[in-house]
Scaffold this motif. Sequence first.
Motif, PDB file in Angstrom:
ATOM      1  N   LEU A  31      -6.009  19.868  -3.941  1.00  0.00           N
ATOM      2  CA  LEU A  31      -7.244  20.068  -3.184  1.00  0.00           C
ATOM      3  C   LEU A  31      -7.992  21.299  -3.708  1.00  0.00           C
TER       4      LEU A  31
ATOM      5  N   VAL B 148     -20.075  14.524  -5.150  1.00  0.00           N
ATOM      6  CA  VAL B 148     -19.930  14.442  -3.697  1.00  0.00           C
ATOM      7  C   VAL B 148     -20.916  15.357  -2.973  1.00  0.00           C
ATOM      8  N   TYR B 149     -21.119  16.583  -3.492  1.00  0.00           N
ATOM      9  CA  TYR B 149     -21.899  17.573  -2.727  1.00  0.00           C
ATOM     10  C   TYR B 149     -23.263  17.908  -3.328  1.00  0.00           C
TER      11      TYR B 149
ATOM     12  N   ARG C 182      -6.219   7.268 -11.869  1.00  0.00           N
ATOM     13  CA  ARG C 182      -5.520   8.420 -11.277  1.00  0.00           C
ATOM     14  C   ARG C 182      -4.407   8.912 -12.199  1.00  0.00           C
TER      15      ARG C 182
ATOM     16  N   GLU D 219      -8.728  16.356   6.664  1.00  0.00           N
ATOM     17  CA  GLU D 219      -7.565  17.022   6.071  1.00  0.00           C
ATOM     18  C   GLU D 219      -7.380  18.444   6.592  1.00  0.00           C
TER      19      GLU D 219
ATOM     20  N   ASP E 248       1.737   7.308  -5.950  1.00  0.00           N
ATOM     21  CA  ASP E 248       0.311   7.583  -5.818  1.00  0.00           C
ATOM     22  C   ASP E 248       0.101   9.065  -5.513  1.00  0.00           C
ATOM     23  N   THR E 249      -0.847   9.654  -6.215  1.00  0.00           N
ATOM     24  CA  THR E 249      -1.190  11.037  -5.879  1.00  0.00           C
ATOM     25  C   THR E 249      -2.686  11.118  -5.675  1.00  0.00           C
ATOM     26  N   GLN E 250      -3.105  11.905  -4.736  1.00  0.00           N
ATOM     27  CA  GLN E 250      -4.532  12.133  -4.568  1.00  0.00           C
ATOM     28  C   GLN E 250      -4.925  13.459  -5.203  1.00  0.00           C
ATOM     29  N   TRP E 251      -4.006  14.073  -5.969  1.00  0.00           N
ATOM     30  CA  TRP E 251      -4.298  15.310  -6.718  1.00  0.00           C
ATOM     31  C   TRP E 251      -4.466  16.525  -5.806  1.00  0.00           C
TER      32      TRP E 251
ATOM     33  N   LEU F  39      -5.049   1.354   4.309  1.00  0.00           N
ATOM     34  CA  LEU F  39      -4.605   0.194   3.524  1.00  0.00           C
ATOM     35  C   LEU F  39      -3.485  -0.582   4.204  1.00  0.00           C
ATOM     36  N   SER F  40      -2.692   0.097   5.025  1.00  0.00           N
ATOM     37  CA  SER F  40      -1.609  -0.608   5.720  1.00  0.00           C
ATOM     38  C   SER F  40      -2.120  -1.275   7.002  1.00  0.00           C
TER      39      SER F  40
ATOM     40  N   HIS G 130      -7.920  -0.067  -4.732  1.00  0.00           N
ATOM     41  CA  HIS G 130      -6.960   1.043  -4.822  1.00  0.00           C
ATOM     42  C   HIS G 130      -5.955   0.788  -5.946  1.00  0.00           C
ATOM     43  N   GLU G 131      -5.474  -0.447  -6.029  1.00  0.00           N
ATOM     44  CA  GLU G 131      -4.489  -0.774  -7.064  1.00  0.00           C
ATOM     45  C   GLU G 131      -5.108  -0.764  -8.449  1.00  0.00           C
TER      46      GLU G 131
ATOM     47  N   SER H 251     -14.470  20.019   0.482  1.00  0.00           N
ATOM     48  CA  SER H 251     -13.427  20.044  -0.545  1.00  0.00           C
ATOM     49  C   SER H 251     -13.404  18.741  -1.320  1.00  0.00           C
TER      50      SER H 251
ATOM     51  N   SER I 227     -12.310  14.955   3.766  1.00  0.00           N
ATOM     52  CA  SER I 227     -12.119  16.389   3.532  1.00  0.00           C
ATOM     53  C   SER I 227     -12.041  17.144   4.860  1.00  0.00           C
TER      54      SER I 227
ATOM     55  N   SER J 273       0.839  -1.196   0.000  1.00  0.00           N
ATOM     56  CA  SER J 273       0.000   0.000   0.000  1.00  0.00           C
ATOM     57  C   SER J 273       0.876   1.249   0.000  1.00  0.00           C
TER      58      SER J 273
ATOM     59  N   ILE K 226      -5.320   7.510   3.447  1.00  0.00           N
ATOM     60  CA  ILE K 226      -5.599   6.289   2.684  1.00  0.00           C
ATOM     61  C   ILE K 226      -4.556   5.227   3.021  1.00  0.00           C
ATOM     62  N   ASP K 227      -3.307   5.673   3.141  1.00  0.00           N
ATOM     63  CA  ASP K 227      -2.246   4.717   3.443  1.00  0.00           C
ATOM     64  C   ASP K 227      -2.449   4.079   4.821  1.00  0.00           C
TER      65      ASP K 227
ATOM     66  N   HIS L 158     -10.583  16.404  -4.149  1.00  0.00           N
ATOM     67  CA  HIS L 158      -9.307  16.333  -4.843  1.00  0.00           C
ATOM     68  C   HIS L 158      -9.588  16.131  -6.326  1.00  0.00           C
TER      69      HIS L 158
ATOM     70  N   ARG M  48      -4.509  13.472   2.323  1.00  0.00           N
ATOM     71  CA  ARG M  48      -5.348  12.358   1.886  1.00  0.00           C
ATOM     72  C   ARG M  48      -4.498  11.102   1.676  1.00  0.00           C
ATOM     73  N   GLU M  49      -3.295  11.288   1.114  1.00  0.00           N
ATOM     74  CA  GLU M  49      -2.414  10.140   0.887  1.00  0.00           C
ATOM     75  C   GLU M  49      -2.133   9.397   2.191  1.00  0.00           C
TER      76      GLU M  49
ATOM     77  N   LEU N  62     -16.022  10.729   1.786  1.00  0.00           N
ATOM     78  CA  LEU N  62     -15.294  11.867   1.214  1.00  0.00           C
ATOM     79  C   LEU N  62     -15.535  13.149   2.009  1.00  0.00           C
TER      80      LEU N  62
END
Lengths: 98, 325
Positions: free
Chosen positions: A13, A47-48, B305, B96, A8-11, B110-111, B298-299, A31, B93, A3, B106-107, A33, B102-103, B89
Amino acid sequence: MSSQDHSDTQWPLWEVFVQPRTGAAHEHAGSVHAPDGELALQNARDVYARRGHAVSLWVVPSDQIVASSPSDQGPFFDPAQDKVYRHPSFYRVDRNFE
Amino acid sequence: MNEPHLHAEDTPDAENALFEARLAAGEKIEPKDWMPERYRQQLIRMMSQHAHSEIVGMLPEGNWITRAPNFRRKKALLAKVQDEAGHGLYLYSATETLGISREELIDQLLSGKAKYSSIFNYPTLTWADIGVIGWFVDGAAIVNQTMLAKASYGPYSRAMVRICKEESFHKKQGFEIIAILCRGTEGQRRMAQDAVDRWWWPTLMMFGPPDEASANSEELMRWKVKTRSNDELRQHFVNMTVAQAHSLGLTVPDPDLEYDEATGDWRFGELDWDEFWEVIKGRGPCNRERMEARRRAHEKGAWVREAAAAYAAKRAAESASVTAG
């Protein structure tokens, strides 16, 4: 299976503002991403605005918002604190005057 | 952006006193406000667990989308599962805003570092389970979230208000499924009762350990993140739900269940806390399956992405060259 995918990027915000009906103000909702503005709008819609309670959306890159600082709250808003004459209740007029 | 903002003349003690005074006055704390590091960390833990629960919660119900008994039920279940994604979500949000990415969030899921609600580690064996999840699990979530809508952290509170507005459909669609099964054949009624029997105790465990064993409750209540204890919320849920079950001719699988005339409460038996801790520690019926499904999703989503990022980069380059030209 890992994992820890560092590519990996979540883009970036984006902050989302929703106008619930015509004539209403856009209000901050949360918000999302997204890699660009177009997808930010689509994600914000999903989402909203899942229940049709929206007529317009704004998305703004979060790092583009300039906000006042909580620690400056006192001095920053102070100029408005002693101006009671800006409120209608300051004025004494006949009760029947509207 | 979310670092605590300290003036040279302010000691942490003074900041802390101001923070406590604001909480006492019923003020909400916003992302850029000073907050104790422990408050920040506790909120990150609690809110991210909540977000992960919404996401993992999609799995047991998603299991029945293709087998919903008719198109009306299938549409409703799809919409409900989609809402759970949305709720996850909203909560990511809001989390954060406390300065975690967010990374990282999520990590942590998943871990296996982060936890999620124990209830989603139980299997959905029959269609009646979908009804009982909406009625019990979403019903319990509403009890908890109605309290959290008053939480002292502004972004959490606002996310909860939004979620509560949407959850009532979840609970009603679940209760409708069960009510219809109870008016059906003997086999359908038995299926409803069986689902109630399997989900009752795990649902009561959703409110967390008993007050005397809850490590975080006291602190969270002092900070007004929570305003009612685990046991109070559990009792409220039992009182509401026992009456609903009886109205359908269903029984609750608790030989010790007894109405207390003096308090108006339904007294219930001891929960199997060994089972609760086993599930929390990852040894529930479906823990491994749930985590594998999340990691696989995710994978498998990696190409989406990457493609979206590549498209955004291409568009940005095009618009830059137009501007330059």
